[in-house]
Design a protein around this motif. Sequence first.
Motif, PDB file in Angstrom:
ATOM      1  N   TYR C  69      40.053 -34.125 -23.453  1.00  0.00           N
ATOM      2  CA  TYR C  69      40.037 -34.504 -22.032  1.00  0.00           C
ATOM      3  C   TYR C  69      38.659 -35.022 -21.629  1.00  0.00           C
ATOM      4  O   TYR C  69      38.540 -36.014 -20.920  1.00  0.00           O
ATOM      5  N   ARG C 238      25.924 -34.295 -29.140  1.00  0.00           N
ATOM      6  CA  ARG C 238      25.284 -34.731 -27.899  1.00  0.00           C
ATOM      7  C   ARG C 238      25.918 -36.035 -27.420  1.00  0.00           C
ATOM      8  O   ARG C 238      26.117 -36.237 -26.233  1.00  0.00           O
ATOM      9  N   ALA C 239      26.246 -36.903 -28.378  1.00  0.00           N
ATOM     10  CA  ALA C 239      26.886 -38.165 -27.994  1.00  0.00           C
ATOM     11  C   ALA C 239      28.250 -37.886 -27.359  1.00  0.00           C
ATOM     12  O   ALA C 239      28.642 -38.540 -26.392  1.00  0.00           O
ATOM     13  N   ARG C 241      29.074 -35.176 -25.660  1.00  0.00           N
ATOM     14  CA  ARG C 241      28.847 -34.657 -24.316  1.00  0.00           C
ATOM     15  C   ARG C 241      28.381 -35.763 -23.387  1.00  0.00           C
ATOM     16  O   ARG C 241      28.771 -35.822 -22.218  1.00  0.00           O
ATOM     17  N   ALA C 242      27.531 -36.656 -23.916  1.00  0.00           N
ATOM     18  CA  ALA C 242      27.067 -37.765 -23.087  1.00  0.00           C
ATOM     19  C   ALA C 242      28.246 -38.624 -22.657  1.00  0.00           C
ATOM     20  O   ALA C 242      28.364 -39.013 -21.492  1.00  0.00           O
ATOM     21  N   ASP C 245      30.220 -37.064 -19.977  1.00  0.00           N
ATOM     22  CA  ASP C 245      29.522 -37.168 -18.693  1.00  0.00           C
ATOM     23  C   ASP C 245      29.700 -38.543 -18.069  1.00  0.00           C
ATOM     24  O   ASP C 245      29.961 -38.662 -16.877  1.00  0.00           O
ATOM     25  N   ASN C 246      29.488 -39.580 -18.863  1.00  0.00           N
ATOM     26  CA  ASN C 246      29.431 -40.931 -18.303  1.00  0.00           C
ATOM     27  C   ASN C 246      29.607 -41.955 -19.425  1.00  0.00           C
ATOM     28  O   ASN C 246      28.645 -42.372 -20.058  1.00  0.00           O
ATOM     29  N   LEU C 249      27.443 -45.243 -19.236  1.00  0.00           N
ATOM     30  CA  LEU C 249      26.026 -45.034 -19.541  1.00  0.00           C
ATOM     31  C   LEU C 249      25.843 -44.754 -21.030  1.00  0.00           C
ATOM     32  O   LEU C 249      24.827 -45.130 -21.615  1.00  0.00           O
ATOM     33  N   ALA C 250      26.842 -44.101 -21.641  1.00  0.00           N
ATOM     34  CA  ALA C 250      26.767 -43.838 -23.075  1.00  0.00           C
ATOM     35  C   ALA C 250      26.707 -45.161 -23.843  1.00  0.00           C
ATOM     36  O   ALA C 250      25.890 -45.333 -24.753  1.00  0.00           O
ATOM     37  N   ARG C 251      27.542 -46.110 -23.446  1.00  0.00           N
ATOM     38  CA  ARG C 251      27.518 -47.420 -24.114  1.00  0.00           C
ATOM     39  C   ARG C 251      26.178 -48.094 -23.903  1.00  0.00           C
ATOM     40  O   ARG C 251      25.589 -48.653 -24.834  1.00  0.00           O
ATOM     41  N   VAL C 252      25.704 -48.022 -22.655  1.00  0.00           N
ATOM     42  CA  VAL C 252      24.447 -48.669 -22.312  1.00  0.00           C
ATOM     43  C   VAL C 252      23.292 -48.058 -23.102  1.00  0.00           C
ATOM     44  O   VAL C 252      22.305 -48.722 -23.408  1.00  0.00           O
ATOM     45  N   SER C 253      23.454 -46.769 -23.477  1.00  0.00           N
ATOM     46  CA  SER C 253      22.403 -46.114 -24.247  1.00  0.00           C
ATOM     47  C   SER C 253      22.520 -46.414 -25.731  1.00  0.00           C
ATOM     48  O   SER C 253      21.757 -45.868 -26.518  1.00  0.00           O
ATOM     49  N   GLY C 254      23.483 -47.228 -26.112  1.00  0.00           N
ATOM     50  CA  GLY C 254      23.581 -47.618 -27.510  1.00  0.00           C
ATOM     51  C   GLY C 254      24.561 -46.793 -28.318  1.00  0.00           C
ATOM     52  O   GLY C 254      24.584 -46.885 -29.541  1.00  0.00           O
ATOM     53  N   ILE C 255      25.362 -45.959 -27.639  1.00  0.00           N
ATOM     54  CA  ILE C 255      26.336 -45.143 -28.363  1.00  0.00           C
ATOM     55  C   ILE C 255      27.586 -45.977 -28.618  1.00  0.00           C
ATOM     56  O   ILE C 255      28.093 -46.647 -27.712  1.00  0.00           O
ATOM     57  N   THR C 257      31.075 -45.981 -28.607  1.00  0.00           N
ATOM     58  CA  THR C 257      32.007 -45.030 -28.010  1.00  0.00           C
ATOM     59  C   THR C 257      33.252 -44.840 -28.875  1.00  0.00           C
ATOM     60  O   THR C 257      33.816 -43.749 -28.900  1.00  0.00           O
TER      61      THR C 257
END
Lengths: 239, 387, 359
Positions: C69, C238-239, C241-242, C245-246, C249-255, C257
């Motif tokens: 979820y 951590r990825a 959880r990130a 959260d968002n 923003l996760a994509r923008v941080s280079g994750i 997804t």
Amino acid sequence: MTAAAMPLLDVAGLTAGYGGVDILRGVSIRVYPGEIVSIIGPNGAGKSTLMKAIFGLLPVRAGQVRLAGQEITNQPPERLVRRGMCYVPQTDNVFPSLTIRENLEIGGFARDGGRGERMGQVLRLFPALAERPGERAGRLSGGQRQLLAIARALMLDPQLLLLDEPSASLSPKMVEMVFEKVAEINAAGTAILMVEQNARHALTLSHRGYVLAAGENRLEGEARQLLDSDEVRRLYLGE
Amino acid sequence: MNGSKSTTMIVAAVTAAMILLPLLHSGGSVSAVVNFLAPFVTTVAVLAVIAIGLNVQWGYTGIFNFGVVAFFMVGAFVAAIVTKQPADSEFVQYVGGFGDRLAFLPVLDSQEWLPFVFGVLAAALAAALLALLLALAALRLREDYLAITTIGVAEVLRRVTIEEAWLVNGTRGLTGIPRPFAGWFDAGVYKFVFLLLALAVLAVVYLLVERGISSPWGRVLRALREDEDVVAASGKNVFAFKVEGFVLGAALMGVGGAFYAFQQGTVSPETFTHFFGTFIIWAMLVLGGSGNNAGAIVGTYVIWGFWSITLQLQGFDLPVFVVDRISFFRDFLIGALIVVVLLARPQGLVPERARVSRWLERRVRELQQQGAKREATPVESAPRTAE
Amino acid sequence: MSTGTVSSTVNVAPAGLRRLGDAAGSVALFVAIGAFVAWSALTHPSQLVVGLVVGSVLALGALGLTLIYGVLKFAHFAHGDAMMLAAYLAFFVLSGNLVGTRGTDVRLPWSFADLPGATTPIWRFSFGYGLVLAVLVAGAVAALLLLLVDRWVYRPLRQRRAGVAIFAIVSLGVAIAMRSLILMIWGPTPRFYVAGIRPTVQILGGPRVVTDQLFIIAMAVVLAAAVYVLLYRTTAGRAMRAMADNPDLARVSGINTEAVVRTTWIVSGGLIAVAGSLLALQSQLKPELGFLLLLPVFAAAILGGIGSPHGALLGGLVVGVVQEVAVSVGILSPGYKFAIAFVILILVILVRPRGLFGA
């Protein structure tokens, strides 16, 4: 800021929008290495949309985006950050349930190594964040959150940083603080492209500026010229 | 192959199979075909009423109810205990049993129809009340919470019918449920009478829902499904409309349940599994095309046809290995069908007519204009809107 | 709702009241849970143990559900049936049994049970190492299966930006398909990992419990700890959880997804397989159990606050304990076991919809 140098970011004739509506129509913007460039304009001019389109969060329908001479149009953000361009959205720009340290670690996700070293450098730039690295980002004040958001984007040591309204809904003191940091970051060699409502403040800090209106280029020039321009003063500086 | 053509072909294929299989099975007897088709069409009509009820909830209002069986079952049991005679044996226990006492009008053999009017009304009312209670508890919340809540209600009610033997006779269920007008006809003729009755009920439900949905009320309902925020911004009480859509849909499921009880003559907790009472109805609506009552009917026809065909296949001389698994394989196909349709053809066999509420479009335009006016104001003090 | 500005002063009182009501609701919830557990520990210790056993299984199920979820943002209605399917896979790997014709079994020529000493009981448990291996294999197969389902079913929906309702209905379709697969392959009759009487052991002079139940609780603790380490001590966690959260923003941080989504399915697949197998070890394998499991597992996840891993663990234990104790002390007849989860669900939804640890 020699005009002869190759632009770091070259946006040419960019068209993008939501649904059937083009919000941006043929916008062109350039950022040279080491510059601070501000984009100002009224609400609804498409400033944030431009940031999103450059950063691959919104499909570009026409035009081109180049980073250091290489075509990056419509590349996904996770690839762009690896090419040295990072982005700080206007809102929801930290991970609230993660700690300050974890936010920075996520910021450095795309790094191959040296994450700890870089975090040390970033935290030296933001001593307020270094005080309690275990604090959850969701518990920070608006200003500290904004600093954390910028710090997160710096974790990859980008050549170019995109800031979407960094001063939005901050107290005057924090606005001062954020702009100071922007200048510091730039002084360390990072070029900055920034969208701002706070036009006067942004232009004072910038080398060059663009005025966007109704999704099109309206004016561009040296920041000083724009500040002195009658049109800008009347329309965007509220004088 | 375009959409409507493939729909026609699928319906034709099901119909052909429905005629050919009993024909082959009985060695060419026409009466066997008729005897097979009459109850089949009756069941389709009854289940289609339930599918339309689900369509009102999901297709028009955007509420997803995974506990259809709760309302279906309540309707069936309530109709049964209202119309049955009082329990008179120590081995049969149930509440109610009003039967002939409801036939108080001294005209036209009122015991042949009046108790059934009360039975259907009570079934609709009981299902509607259940929906109302549930809506007040959970409808304000996120939609997935409501979905799991409806599963819970369905499971708890199933348990109640099993555990509380005094209520509707426990696992043994209720038998000998009377049928409307049955006293007026021969058994041989009656099944056609009931078929006509079921079709008439379906027609009435279809027409009423169609009218309701094209009324101003229905337009708001569909607008709600598209964009709750716009509806709320137009000053409509979103919650009240959602409750109404949910309750109306549940009432229709209750009506469907009532006629199911009359048709079967027997209902027991075993009948109302999640699979039969909920999943199949969802498959019918998804296949037919949600947001379209005609689609709900076509979906019911095709799925129930497919269901009955596999039952017919069991009568043929097939390998034991296949016969053992045919009903499970059929269940598998029902699940796979829901997935495949939503992936490959989300609009279903009969897409919703493109009568997207003009009301919604107008509201959106108005709101956009207001927004544009605000955005046109320059300077920094202008309120921020998302770009 | 902001309370600082002038324009919203009117709202301060109701908002404040609401916050107070919210806090009171959560305190009341914690107190009620604590009181119930204390009461059952004093008066019905052995039922409490059974409750903790069932609760451990529910906690693992709810943990997987809440991770899915959090990262994928949809309610995974195939969770219960996936648990059952994985448990049947473990049964198959161990015993090699399939249903043949007319209810008789066909046994593969070789299965894990044929490994030397695989069924010799470990310590005082009822099972040998063969079952442990079988569960590991089932976990790998379940993770692979969920990855394939994601690849072919959920990913196209993500790309189309389908609404949560469509995801839910599609996952219901997946659930139906999984259950029918079980019925086709292993038939409708209940199955057991190990036949016969289960050894028991007395704990610290307290109640006698079935030894296997200690194993179940221990496994749940180990797995919960492993998931904790993954989420809070590793980059991949951590990825996750990130992204919960968002995601933007996760994509923008280079994750990447999609990679995080895959990790989530693998972790959940493992949790699903272990939870399902432990449940089968505690009771039995039954095809229709999967769908019924949705109720307590969702109740646990929502009670804990959906998306919150520690909430899911606590929620699972609470639902398990309340369920077992209430039924065995005669508050309710056993037929209503699942009704208890439902009552908890309704109470949480009414009193505190975001659960104990929800954001």
